[in-house]
Design a protein around this motif. Structure first.
Motif, PDB file in Angstrom:
ATOM      1  N   ALA A  50       0.703  -1.283   0.154  1.00  0.00           N
ATOM      2  CA  ALA A  50       0.056  -0.145  -0.153  1.00  0.00           C
ATOM      3  C   ALA A  50       0.975   1.219   0.020  1.00  0.00           C
ATOM      4  O   ALA A  50       0.263   2.340  -0.444  1.00  0.00           O
ATOM      5  N   VAL A  51       2.001   1.088   0.410  1.00  0.00           N
ATOM      6  CA  VAL A  51       3.024   2.436   0.443  1.00  0.00           C
ATOM      7  C   VAL A  51       3.347   2.950  -0.872  1.00  0.00           C
ATOM      8  O   VAL A  51       3.988   1.786  -1.864  1.00  0.00           O
ATOM      9  N   PRO A  52       2.948   3.950  -1.340  1.00  0.00           N
ATOM     10  CA  PRO A  52       3.404   4.217  -2.618  1.00  0.00           C
ATOM     11  C   PRO A  52       4.918   4.583  -2.795  1.00  0.00           C
ATOM     12  O   PRO A  52       5.720   4.557  -1.728  1.00  0.00           O
ATOM     13  N   PRO A  53       5.339   4.288  -4.142  1.00  0.00           N
ATOM     14  CA  PRO A  53       6.756   4.763  -4.342  1.00  0.00           C
ATOM     15  C   PRO A  53       7.310   5.962  -3.989  1.00  0.00           C
ATOM     16  O   PRO A  53       6.719   6.936  -4.192  1.00  0.00           O
ATOM     17  N   SER A  54       8.514   5.934  -3.158  1.00  0.00           N
ATOM     18  CA  SER A  54       8.908   7.457  -2.789  1.00  0.00           C
ATOM     19  C   SER A  54      10.580   7.137  -2.658  1.00  0.00           C
ATOM     20  O   SER A  54      10.790   6.114  -2.128  1.00  0.00           O
ATOM     21  N   TYR A  55      11.109   8.269  -2.661  1.00  0.00           N
ATOM     22  CA  TYR A  55      12.887   8.127  -2.442  1.00  0.00           C
ATOM     23  C   TYR A  55      13.143   9.320  -1.542  1.00  0.00           C
ATOM     24  O   TYR A  55      12.996  10.373  -1.806  1.00  0.00           O
ATOM     25  N   PRO A  56      13.471   9.061  -0.351  1.00  0.00           N
ATOM     26  CA  PRO A  56      13.806  10.034   0.713  1.00  0.00           C
ATOM     27  C   PRO A  56      14.834  11.117   0.116  1.00  0.00           C
ATOM     28  O   PRO A  56      15.919  10.384  -0.445  1.00  0.00           O
ATOM     29  N   ALA A  57      14.914  12.287   0.136  1.00  0.00           N
ATOM     30  CA  ALA A  57      15.726  12.841  -0.507  1.00  0.00           C
ATOM     31  C   ALA A  57      16.847  13.659   0.686  1.00  0.00           C
ATOM     32  O   ALA A  57      17.689  14.268   0.419  1.00  0.00           O
ATOM     33  N   TRP A  58      16.867  13.061   1.800  1.00  0.00           N
ATOM     34  CA  TRP A  58      17.467  13.492   2.989  1.00  0.00           C
ATOM     35  C   TRP A  58      18.559  12.705   3.519  1.00  0.00           C
ATOM     36  O   TRP A  58      19.419  12.846   4.340  1.00  0.00           O
ATOM     37  N   ILE A  59      18.530  11.326   2.898  1.00  0.00           N
ATOM     38  CA  ILE A  59      19.452  10.426   3.216  1.00  0.00           C
ATOM     39  C   ILE A  59      20.925  10.956   3.128  1.00  0.00           C
ATOM     40  O   ILE A  59      21.699  10.656   4.116  1.00  0.00           O
ATOM     41  N   THR A  60      21.467  11.202   2.175  1.00  0.00           N
ATOM     42  CA  THR A  60      22.693  11.979   1.877  1.00  0.00           C
ATOM     43  C   THR A  60      22.362  13.154   0.964  1.00  0.00           C
ATOM     44  O   THR A  60      21.483  13.389   0.453  1.00  0.00           O
ATOM     45  N   PRO A  61      23.719  14.000   1.037  1.00  0.00           N
ATOM     46  CA  PRO A  61      23.575  15.256   0.144  1.00  0.00           C
ATOM     47  C   PRO A  61      23.295  14.669  -1.461  1.00  0.00           C
ATOM     48  O   PRO A  61      23.783  13.640  -1.700  1.00  0.00           O
ATOM     49  N   LEU A  62      22.573  15.401  -2.222  1.00  0.00           N
ATOM     50  CA  LEU A  62      22.490  15.241  -3.622  1.00  0.00           C
ATOM     51  C   LEU A  62      23.380  16.120  -4.455  1.00  0.00           C
ATOM     52  O   LEU A  62      23.476  17.397  -4.270  1.00  0.00           O
ATOM     53  N   ILE A  74      15.780  20.215 -14.077  1.00  0.00           N
ATOM     54  CA  ILE A  74      16.555  19.877 -13.157  1.00  0.00           C
ATOM     55  C   ILE A  74      16.692  18.538 -12.701  1.00  0.00           C
ATOM     56  O   ILE A  74      15.582  17.966 -12.454  1.00  0.00           O
ATOM     57  N   ARG A  75      17.725  17.954 -12.329  1.00  0.00           N
ATOM     58  CA  ARG A  75      17.921  16.533 -11.830  1.00  0.00           C
ATOM     59  C   ARG A  75      18.851  16.936 -10.552  1.00  0.00           C
ATOM     60  O   ARG A  75      19.626  17.558 -10.481  1.00  0.00           O
ATOM     61  N   TYR A  76      18.395  15.580  -9.552  1.00  0.00           N
ATOM     62  CA  TYR A  76      19.000  15.275  -8.454  1.00  0.00           C
ATOM     63  C   TYR A  76      19.779  13.979  -8.540  1.00  0.00           C
ATOM     64  O   TYR A  76      18.846  12.983  -8.635  1.00  0.00           O
ATOM     65  N   TYR A  77      20.919  13.837  -8.333  1.00  0.00           N
ATOM     66  CA  TYR A  77      21.786  12.536  -8.471  1.00  0.00           C
ATOM     67  C   TYR A  77      21.988  12.200  -6.783  1.00  0.00           C
ATOM     68  O   TYR A  77      22.445  12.718  -6.302  1.00  0.00           O
ATOM     69  N   SER A  78      21.425  11.110  -6.799  1.00  0.00           N
ATOM     70  CA  SER A  78      21.365  10.337  -5.284  1.00  0.00           C
ATOM     71  C   SER A  78      22.677   9.434  -5.251  1.00  0.00           C
ATOM     72  O   SER A  78      22.476   8.264  -6.090  1.00  0.00           O
ATOM     73  N   PRO A  79      23.616   9.544  -4.531  1.00  0.00           N
ATOM     74  CA  PRO A  79      24.787   8.216  -4.643  1.00  0.00           C
ATOM     75  C   PRO A  79      24.501   7.362  -3.820  1.00  0.00           C
ATOM     76  O   PRO A  79      24.873   6.005  -4.004  1.00  0.00           O
ATOM     77  N   TYR A  80      23.366   7.395  -2.941  1.00  0.00           N
ATOM     78  CA  TYR A  80      22.727   6.239  -2.243  1.00  0.00           C
ATOM     79  C   TYR A  80      21.772   5.237  -3.190  1.00  0.00           C
ATOM     80  O   TYR A  80      22.103   4.226  -3.145  1.00  0.00           O
ATOM     81  N   PHE A  81      21.191   5.936  -3.868  1.00  0.00           N
ATOM     82  CA  PHE A  81      20.175   5.208  -4.883  1.00  0.00           C
ATOM     83  C   PHE A  81      20.847   4.860  -6.224  1.00  0.00           C
ATOM     84  O   PHE A  81      20.293   3.884  -6.857  1.00  0.00           O
ATOM     85  N   HIS A  82      21.842   5.701  -6.637  1.00  0.00           N
ATOM     86  CA  HIS A  82      22.556   5.522  -7.800  1.00  0.00           C
ATOM     87  C   HIS A  82      21.295   5.753  -8.827  1.00  0.00           C
ATOM     88  O   HIS A  82      21.242   5.131  -9.825  1.00  0.00           O
ATOM     89  N   LYS A  83      20.624   6.951  -8.813  1.00  0.00           N
ATOM     90  CA  LYS A  83      19.597   7.256  -9.634  1.00  0.00           C
ATOM     91  C   LYS A  83      19.513   8.785 -10.052  1.00  0.00           C
ATOM     92  O   LYS A  83      19.864   9.540  -9.040  1.00  0.00           O
ATOM     93  N   ASN A  84      19.025   9.089 -10.994  1.00  0.00           N
ATOM     94  CA  ASN A  84      18.840  10.608 -11.343  1.00  0.00           C
ATOM     95  C   ASN A  84      17.241  10.920 -11.080  1.00  0.00           C
ATOM     96  O   ASN A  84      16.595  10.270 -11.741  1.00  0.00           O
ATOM     97  N   PHE A  85      16.901  11.624 -10.263  1.00  0.00           N
ATOM     98  CA  PHE A  85      15.437  12.274 -10.016  1.00  0.00           C
ATOM     99  C   PHE A  85      15.491  13.653 -10.697  1.00  0.00           C
ATOM    100  O   PHE A  85      15.952  14.372 -10.352  1.00  0.00           O
TER     101      PHE A  85
END
Length: 380
Positions: A50-62, A74-85
């Protein structure tokens, strides 16, 4: 009704928490902080689905970036998820320079029009500041973090100049107040690294280790080049300045093609740079106009220096940047798999990193640069 009938009736009507209707669970989730979602997913399978997909933005600097490759989104790269948002917030000018960011706010410099733009990345609103005196300014910084009541533009081309603007009582930005440094002081040694506020003063670092100092309480004096320190004691190709979480003024020195990497701290009594052998569990994110030192809970990221060099280009997900109860998260626009965070889970390192003291460091060979970006922090 006998006891047996009563027992049978009550057991047929009893339902546990896992049987809550999904629409009711969604209403509950909308009232919870993003950081509570991992705990919700751990309850049971129905709750996890039931939990919708989401990626916390505070885990590490982006790494906020807008590569000029056909899109200005604008894109945010997360070194934790290795994804561009990627979000639907475009730069007004594709050639705009990303200068600084505080929470959801982003400031860019558009040349040659000398226009400074202040954008809210959640609401999408954009404010244009008064025009700069000319197009020579190459740095813009805030002095008070997320409050952003004062903004400074710095020119390091030839002589050192600084101008500032502040928010007035009507929440409008005043005209820029420009001052030249006395005696047309020249930049210590080009190139200048990112400016940093430390102890209420603004510092600039020259390539040779010398410092220029600006006191906001004596704006008319401009920058003063300090007599000490005079050098790092060794040569370096790139240098980045940072104030640590403990209030230390430090510099990250990167050699040719990524090695060696040295970290030095300013001994403010002797006014000399001293090499740092350990980060004491902290992590450095550097290589852009902003450098950050943070304590992160992810074990494989601790005691390392990260620079924006990727070993493969990450997946890009179209998202909305959503603020809830002071927490920001990336929410995919259409479906996608749910993201479940597990404490202590190890992830593959996809970004160039270096650990102080390691004998052999990975080179930049085989990596791809992320240009036009700065590190941003959503943890506060």
């Amino acid at each position: 009704m006998d006891a047996r009938s009563m027992s049978s009736s009550s057991s047929s009507e009893w339902r546990d928490w896992s049987s809550l209707p999904e629409d009711l669970l969604l209403l509950i989730l909308e009232r919870l902080r993003w950081s509570s979602h991992p705990s919700v997913t751990a309850v049971c399978s129905p709750w996890r689905s039931a939990v919708p997909p989401s990626y916390p933005a505070w885990i590490t600097p982006l790494l906020l970036n807008a590569a000029d490759v056909g899109t200005t989104n604008i894109r945010y790269y997360s070194p934790y998820f290795h994804k561009n948002f990627e979000i639907d917030r475009t730069l007004t000018d594709p050639g705009a320079k990303i200068c600084c960011s505080a929470a959801e706010h982003l400031t860019t410099l558009c040349t040659p029009d000398d226009v400074v733009l202040d954008a809210d990345m959640v609401s999408g609103s954009i404010r244009e500041l008064p025009r700069l005196p000319d197009s020579k300014f190459n740095f813009i910084v805030y002095d008070d973090g997320a409050l952003r009541t004062t903004m400074y533009a710095i020119d390091t081309v030839g002589s050192l100049r600084i101008c500032r603007t502040g928010l007035n009582d009507d929440s409008e930005w005043d005209d820029w107040d420009l001052v030249d440094s006395p005696d047309e002081q020249m930049v210590p040694t080009l190139p200048i690294s990112n400016p940093v506020f430390h102890g209420g003063m603004l510092y600039l670092l020259g390539k040779d280790g010398r410092l220029a100092l600006y006191d906001p309480c004596n704006h008319e004096r401009g920058f003063e080049i300090l007599d000490k320190p005079k050098s790092f004691g060794f040569e370096t190709d790139d240098s980045y300045l940072v104030e640590s979480e403990q209030g230390e003024l430090m510099a990250i020195l990167v050699g040719r093609r990524g090695t060696p990497v040295r970290i030095v701290e300013l001994n403010e009594e002797a006014m000399k740079w001293e090499e740092v052998e350990s980060l004491q569990g902290r992590t450095l994110f550097t290589g852009t106009l902003t450098t950050m030192m943070r304590s992160v809970k992810i074990k494989w990221m601790q005691n390392k220096v990260f620079l924006p060099k990727l070993y493969d280009w990450p997946e890009t997900i179209q998202v909305n940047l959503v603020l809830r109860d002071g927490e920001l998260a990336f929410v995919p626009k259409s479906g996608g798999e749910n993201t479940i965070l597990k404490d202590g889970e190890d992830y593959m390192e996809k970004m160039w990193c270096y650990e102080p003291g390691q004998r052999l460091a990975k080179k930049f060979w085989g990596t791809k640069s992320v240009d036009y970006g700065i590190w941003v922090n959503f943890s506060t």
